[in-house]
Motif scaffolding. Structure first.
Motif: not given
Length: 209
Positions: A23-38
């Motif tokens: 259960x590792x997902x290496x993503x270069x984006x923001x580490x926060x699980x919250x996203x201010x979008x749909x």
């Protein structure tokens, strides 16, 4: 160009698989699980992981649901198959584009991955470790039915840390009674505004939910 893209995706997926655990997902984006979008906007922003997922949803005619515009589904849970999973499904069926899939098939596939409310990892019960997950005596986990009619049992497991039981990280798992298969999960609890995305692993094959 398409051949180059396909080769790139294969190499990238191989690197991904060789460097990740359950259960590792290496993503270069923001580490926060919250996203201010749909949910749809979140998927569209990450073309590396979700380009074909977006095309599958659009082909299915379910964009409003994933944008939070469907009054019947203000919040949903999406067990999201990544682009490479969809690309592998196309190749295995002699296709090169999502547009070659029927609208009916696309809709059926997407809805088998959607629950009609928001379920975070913490909402799913722990497994009773005395029994296998599909044992008739199993009284743990949480049974749900997707909008596409698939019967799933979602559950959490605790792990040991430093030799002490239950102090380690919790992991989330999915078992499909419909297909009698375990479904590999990458990252749970990605939270856009209209629900939650539980990202499935690149190892996941369409049809196992």
């Amino acid at each position: 160009m398409k051949k180059i893209y396909n080769i790139f995706v294969c190499i990238s997926a191989a690197i991904f698989l060789s460097s990740c655990t359950a259960q590792d997902w290496y993503d270069s984006g923001v580490s926060s699980p919250y996203h201010d979008c749909s949910i749809m906007e979140y998927l569209r922003k990450d073309t590396y992981n979700w380009e074909l997922t977006v095309k599958l949803i659009e082909r299915a005619g379910l964009t409003d649901m994933f944008e939070g515009k469907d009054s019947n589904y203000k919040e949903i849970t999406f067990f999201a198959p990544p682009s490479y999973t969809i690309l592998r499904h196309l190749w295995n069926n002699g296709m090169e584009s999502v547009d070659e899939m029927s609208i009916k098939d696309c809709k059926a596939i997407v809805l088998r991955h959607v629950l009609n409310k928001k379920y975070l990892k913490a909402d799913f019960a722990y497994r009773n470790v005395d029994y296998m997950i599909d044992d008739e005596l199993q009284d743990g986990g949480t049974d749900v039915e997707t909008l596409g009619g698939s019967h799933l049992r979602i559950y959490r497991d605790k792990s040991a840390y430093g030799g002490v039981p239950d102090l380690g990280p919790e992991t989330m798992y999915i078992y499909s009674f419909t297909k009698a298969t375990m479904v590999p999960l990458a990252t749970p609890d990605i939270q856009p505004l209209n629900g939650v995305v539980h990202a499935l692993n690149y190892n996941y094959d369409l049809g196992r939910i």
